[in-house]
Design a protein around this motif. Structure first.
Motif, PDB file in Angstrom:
ATOM      1  N   CYS A 388      14.641   2.225   3.413  1.00 47.05           N
ATOM      2  CA  CYS A 388      13.716   1.473   4.597  1.00 47.05           C
ATOM      3  C   CYS A 388      12.871   2.573   4.973  1.00 47.05           C
ATOM      4  N   ILE A 389      13.515   4.298   4.832  1.00 45.78           N
ATOM      5  CA  ILE A 389      11.671   4.448   5.631  1.00 45.78           C
ATOM      6  C   ILE A 389      10.811   4.989   4.216  1.00 45.78           C
ATOM      7  N   SER A 390      11.486   4.890   2.997  1.00 50.86           N
ATOM      8  CA  SER A 390      10.666   4.890   1.420  1.00 50.86           C
ATOM      9  C   SER A 390       9.450   3.725   1.847  1.00 50.86           C
ATOM     10  N   PHE A 391       9.793   3.076   2.114  1.00 50.88           N
ATOM     11  CA  PHE A 391       9.013   1.176   1.894  1.00 50.88           C
ATOM     12  C   PHE A 391       8.158   1.519   3.412  1.00 50.88           C
ATOM     13  N   THR A 392       9.057   2.280   4.098  1.00 49.69           N
ATOM     14  CA  THR A 392       7.579   2.390   5.580  1.00 49.69           C
ATOM     15  C   THR A 392       6.334   3.170   4.713  1.00 49.69           C
ATOM     16  N   ILE A 393       6.826   4.062   4.768  1.00 52.75           N
ATOM     17  CA  ILE A 393       5.191   5.195   3.939  1.00 52.75           C
ATOM     18  C   ILE A 393       4.929   4.295   2.081  1.00 52.75           C
ATOM     19  N   ASN A 394       5.446   3.810   2.260  1.00 57.18           N
ATOM     20  CA  ASN A 394       4.494   3.362   0.658  1.00 57.18           C
ATOM     21  C   ASN A 394       3.587   2.588   0.893  1.00 57.18           C
ATOM     22  N   PHE A 395       3.514   2.083   2.087  1.00 63.68           N
ATOM     23  CA  PHE A 395       3.583   0.487   2.889  1.00 63.68           C
ATOM     24  C   PHE A 395       2.050   1.285   3.067  1.00 63.68           C
ATOM     25  N   ILE A 396       2.138   2.599   3.825  1.00 65.16           N
ATOM     26  CA  ILE A 396       0.868   3.292   4.574  1.00 65.16           C
ATOM     27  C   ILE A 396       0.194   3.161   3.005  1.00 65.16           C
ATOM     28  N   GLN A 397       1.148   4.677   2.088  1.00 68.90           N
ATOM     29  CA  GLN A 397      -0.322   4.886   0.961  1.00 68.90           C
ATOM     30  C   GLN A 397      -1.025   3.970   0.273  1.00 68.90           C
ATOM     31  N   CYS A 398      -0.243   2.499  -0.085  1.00 71.57           N
ATOM     32  CA  CYS A 398      -0.655   1.352  -0.488  1.00 71.57           C
ATOM     33  C   CYS A 398      -2.050   0.923  -0.148  1.00 71.57           C
ATOM     34  N   TYR A 399      -2.092   1.220   0.740  1.00 72.83           N
ATOM     35  CA  TYR A 399      -2.919   0.246   1.798  1.00 72.83           C
ATOM     36  C   TYR A 399      -3.805   1.014   1.675  1.00 72.83           C
ATOM     37  N   PHE A 400      -3.683   2.188   1.804  1.00 70.03           N
ATOM     38  CA  PHE A 400      -4.937   3.688   1.819  1.00 70.03           C
ATOM     39  C   PHE A 400      -5.576   3.242   0.754  1.00 70.03           C
ATOM     40  N   LEU A 401      -5.079   3.339  -0.428  1.00 73.33           N
ATOM     41  CA  LEU A 401      -5.440   3.309  -1.702  1.00 73.33           C
ATOM     42  C   LEU A 401      -6.342   2.138  -2.067  1.00 73.33           C
ATOM     43  N   MET A 402      -6.075   0.699  -1.624  1.00 73.86           N
ATOM     44  CA  MET A 402      -6.558  -0.132  -1.522  1.00 73.86           C
ATOM     45  C   MET A 402      -8.050  -0.108  -0.890  1.00 73.86           C
ATOM     46  N   TYR A 403      -7.884  -0.050   0.260  1.00 75.70           N
ATOM     47  CA  TYR A 403      -8.852  -0.112   0.959  1.00 75.70           C
ATOM     48  C   TYR A 403      -9.765   1.349   0.650  1.00 75.70           C
ATOM     49  N   LYS A 404      -9.318   1.798   0.435  1.00 75.92           N
ATOM     50  CA  LYS A 404     -10.628   3.530   0.851  1.00 75.92           C
ATOM     51  C   LYS A 404     -11.344   3.120  -1.331  1.00 75.92           C
ATOM     52  N   ALA A 405      -9.782   3.607  -2.442  1.00 74.07           N
ATOM     53  CA  ALA A 405     -10.408   3.542  -3.165  1.00 74.07           C
ATOM     54  C   ALA A 405     -10.949   2.273  -3.849  1.00 74.07           C
ATOM     55  N   THR A 406     -10.119   0.929  -3.402  1.00 77.21           N
ATOM     56  CA  THR A 406     -10.614  -0.664  -4.388  1.00 77.21           C
ATOM     57  C   THR A 406     -11.857  -0.907  -3.923  1.00 77.21           C
ATOM     58  N   PHE A 407     -11.757  -1.190  -2.813  1.00 73.10           N
ATOM     59  CA  PHE A 407     -12.264  -1.759  -1.279  1.00 73.10           C
ATOM     60  C   PHE A 407     -13.772  -1.059  -1.350  1.00 73.10           C
ATOM     61  N   LYS A 408     -13.655   0.144  -1.064  1.00 75.57           N
ATOM     62  CA  LYS A 408     -14.594   1.194  -0.591  1.00 75.57           C
ATOM     63  C   LYS A 408     -14.327   1.063   0.966  1.00 75.57           C
ATOM     64  N   LEU A 409     -13.323   0.389   2.000  1.00 65.92           N
ATOM     65  CA  LEU A 409     -13.707   0.606   3.040  1.00 65.92           C
ATOM     66  C   LEU A 409     -13.035   1.310   4.030  1.00 65.92           C
ATOM     67  N   PRO A 410     -13.362   1.038   5.249  1.00 72.13           N
ATOM     68  CA  PRO A 410     -12.297   2.161   6.455  1.00 72.13           C
ATOM     69  C   PRO A 410     -11.520   1.292   6.605  1.00 72.13           C
ATOM     70  N   PHE A 411      -9.841   2.613   6.422  1.00 75.54           N
ATOM     71  CA  PHE A 411      -8.379   2.027   6.845  1.00 75.54           C
ATOM     72  C   PHE A 411      -8.501   1.510   7.947  1.00 75.54           C
ATOM     73  N   TYR A 412      -8.414   1.888   9.267  1.00 77.37           N
ATOM     74  CA  TYR A 412      -8.402   1.408  10.018  1.00 77.37           C
ATOM     75  C   TYR A 412      -8.804  -0.383  10.271  1.00 77.37           C
ATOM     76  N   SER A 413      -9.838  -0.637   9.514  1.00 74.73           N
ATOM     77  CA  SER A 413      -9.652  -2.320   9.701  1.00 74.73           C
ATOM     78  C   SER A 413      -8.230  -2.979   9.067  1.00 74.73           C
ATOM     79  N   PHE A 414      -8.284  -1.721   8.485  1.00 77.55           N
ATOM     80  CA  PHE A 414      -6.556  -2.965   7.516  1.00 77.55           C
ATOM     81  C   PHE A 414      -5.505  -3.160   9.197  1.00 77.55           C
ATOM     82  N   TYR A 415      -5.384  -2.014   9.955  1.00 79.26           N
ATOM     83  CA  TYR A 415      -4.353  -1.484  10.409  1.00 79.26           C
ATOM     84  C   TYR A 415      -4.668  -2.341  12.183  1.00 79.26           C
ATOM     85  N   LYS A 416      -5.798  -2.922  11.968  1.00 78.17           N
ATOM     86  CA  LYS A 416      -5.749  -4.050  13.132  1.00 78.17           C
ATOM     87  C   LYS A 416      -5.560  -5.368  13.371  1.00 78.17           C
ATOM     88  N   LEU A 417      -4.852  -5.597  11.861  1.00 79.74           N
ATOM     89  CA  LEU A 417      -4.348  -6.972  11.724  1.00 79.74           C
ATOM     90  C   LEU A 417      -2.888  -7.356  12.465  1.00 79.74           C
TER      91      LEU A 417
END
Length: 481
Positions: A388-417
């Motif tokens: 449970c704890i590891s999935f929570t951390i993985n959630f953060i790192q996965c979308y950090f990479l997606m937004y920063k490396a793939t979409f080239k967008l600020p990370f905070y825009s994701f978590y506002k959802l």
């Protein structure tokens, strides 16, 4: 855009009918089998299933998503790739058959020998079905896929129950996957027949290699991330504890299989059209995430407070040790529902390398949590907390990479959802917490009360905050179909 939206809704509609009806069938079949077959036998089959999943990675090689993604493959290429899957399927299923003696010896369980040998049949047909099945998704034949899956699942469930009632024991648990694997291949191949050639189709495989290479590496590490717990529990804690853990894990996986597995197979074929337009891909995906957040986070709370009722109603009193494990695992359901769709976006964006890096980090974290739970705390609940704890951390790192490396967008825009979905989850928590403190002897009545509160509070909140017009959405979806 409108065409894409219609395709997505249509695909989800048919997938949902298949999955949700299939979920009912699965629960009925699982409930009946759980009352006939012992937890230890479930543990034996769980080990065999986990091991065969590993072997299947080497026959799949990420070919299916590559076929969906690549728009330039010819019919000749497809026949070559199909031939490749046939020959590799023969080799790998034969190798799995031969290693069954070593597997049975390692776990000191003679039943694993014959179980693995029988399942080698399923391994071959799963490999042979890769190309025909991928073409069904590539051509967006979601209605055909739904009907096919539903009929085969129903027939397989009836066969499994019949075998169990006739005294087949744990062998009743492998009838369904073998039967379904063969029949799915037959139906898919009839829809998209391919020629078998006496070559490995290397030239055609090179066309998709850059995509499949990182997809394959991701599949390998994701396998260990998802299955190491079962392999180690079966070896170091025994088959009965594995049976209890496996039942809890399967209950936790039901929402993922019947929510995201409805959406994810549809997302990649449709969103692959945006592989050169990341902005549109990001906008479309965030709409999906928003919906999944409103489903997943409140559902985690609901499952946590109804773990006892669900376990006892479906599986019976002999599975009581599974209740607390299921409660803990259910806390990760909301995160996993969203996280499990990320692969489709990495694939659609041709970012399988980034997906591999994220998967590698995920595997390290999940493995650490599992090892700590098994070897340090030596307790199934500790394993569940680690996951449970590891999935929570993985959630953060996965979308950090997606937004920063793939979409080239600020990370905070994701978590506002997630602010509003989390607020709804908190409200549901307060209501269900109070209801749980009231002693209700009948578990069926307790489940009805909690379910009603969950639906009413969730529906009123979403309608009142004007997040979605539920009535209009349902009406339009039914009218369109």
């Amino acid at each position: 855009m409108q065409s894409t939206k219609k395709q997505l809704l249509s695909g989800i509609f048919y997938s949902a009918i298949s999955k949700y009806t299939g979920m009912g069938i699965s629960l009925i079949v699982a409930g009946i089998l759980a009352r006939i077959i012992s937890p230890e036998d479930f543990g034996v089959v769980a080990i065999a299933t986990v091991i065969i999943t590993f072997f299947s990675i080497f026959s799949d090689l990420g070919i299916a998503p590559a076929i969906i993604q690549n728009k330039e493959l010819t019919s000749r290429d497809l026949s070559n790739i199909f031939s490749f899957t046939i020959w590799t399927g023969i080799v790998i299923s034969t190798f799995f058959f031969l290693t069954s003696w070593s597997i049975a010896k390692y776990y000191n369980n003679h039943l694993l020998l014959s179980i693995c040998q029988w399942l080698s049949i399923d391994l071959f047909f799963a490999s042979a079905n890769i190309v025909p099945n991928a073409l069904l998704f590539k051509n967006k034949l979601f209605k055909f896929i739904a009907i096919r899956s539903l009929i085969i699942q129903l027939a397989g469930g009836i066969l499994a129950i019949s075998a169990a009632l006739m005294g087949a024991g744990l062998y009743a648990l492998i009838i369904n996957p073998i039967f379904s694997g063969i029949l799915i291949f037959v139906v898919s191949y009839k829809k998209y027949p391919q020629k078998i050639k006496f070559n490995l189709g290397i030239i055609s495989m090179k066309k998709i290699f850059s995509f499949t290479f990182y997809q394959f590496l991701f599949n390998v590490i994701n396998y260990f991330s998802r299955n190491l717990d079962k392999l180690l529990i079966g070896k170091y804690m025994g088959m009965s504890p594995l049976g209890y853990y496996e039942k809890s894990y399967r209950l936790m996986m039901l929402p993922l299989q019947n929510i995201t597995h409805v959406i994810s197979p549809v997302m990649h074929p449709i969103f692959s059209e945006y592989q050169n337009n990341y902005k549109q891909l990001q906008i479309s995906y965030e709409k999906v995430i928003r919906i999944l957040a409103f489903i997943g986070f409140p559902l985690s709370i609901f499952l946590y407070f109804t773990a006892r009722e669900i376990t006892l109603l479906i599986f019976g009193s002999q599975w009581i040790p599974s209740i607390h494990i299921f409660q803990i695992l259910s806390l990760s359901v909301g995160i996993q529902i969203i996280l499990s769709t990320s692969g489709s976006i990495f694939q659609a964006a041709n970012a399988t390398k980034t997906m591999f890096i994220s998967g590698l980090i995920s595997t390290i974290l999940n493995t650490s949590g599992i090892l700590i739970g098994i070897f340090l705390f030596k307790d199934l609940k500790a394993v569940a907390w680690g996951i449970c704890i590891s999935f929570t951390i993985n959630f953060i790192q996965c979308y950090f990479l997606m937004y920063k490396a793939t979409f080239k967008l600020p990370f905070y825009s994701f978590y506002k959802l997630f602010f509003s979905p989390l607020l709804l989850s908190g409200i549901i928590y307060l209501f269900l917490y109070e209801v749980t403190n009231i002693i209700i002897c009948n578990i069926f009545i307790s489940l009805i009360i909690k379910s009603s509160l969950f639906v009413i509070i969730g529906g009123l909140y979403i309608q009142w905050t004007n997040e979605y017009n539920i009535y209009r959405i349902i009406y339009r979806l039914i009218k369109r179909q």
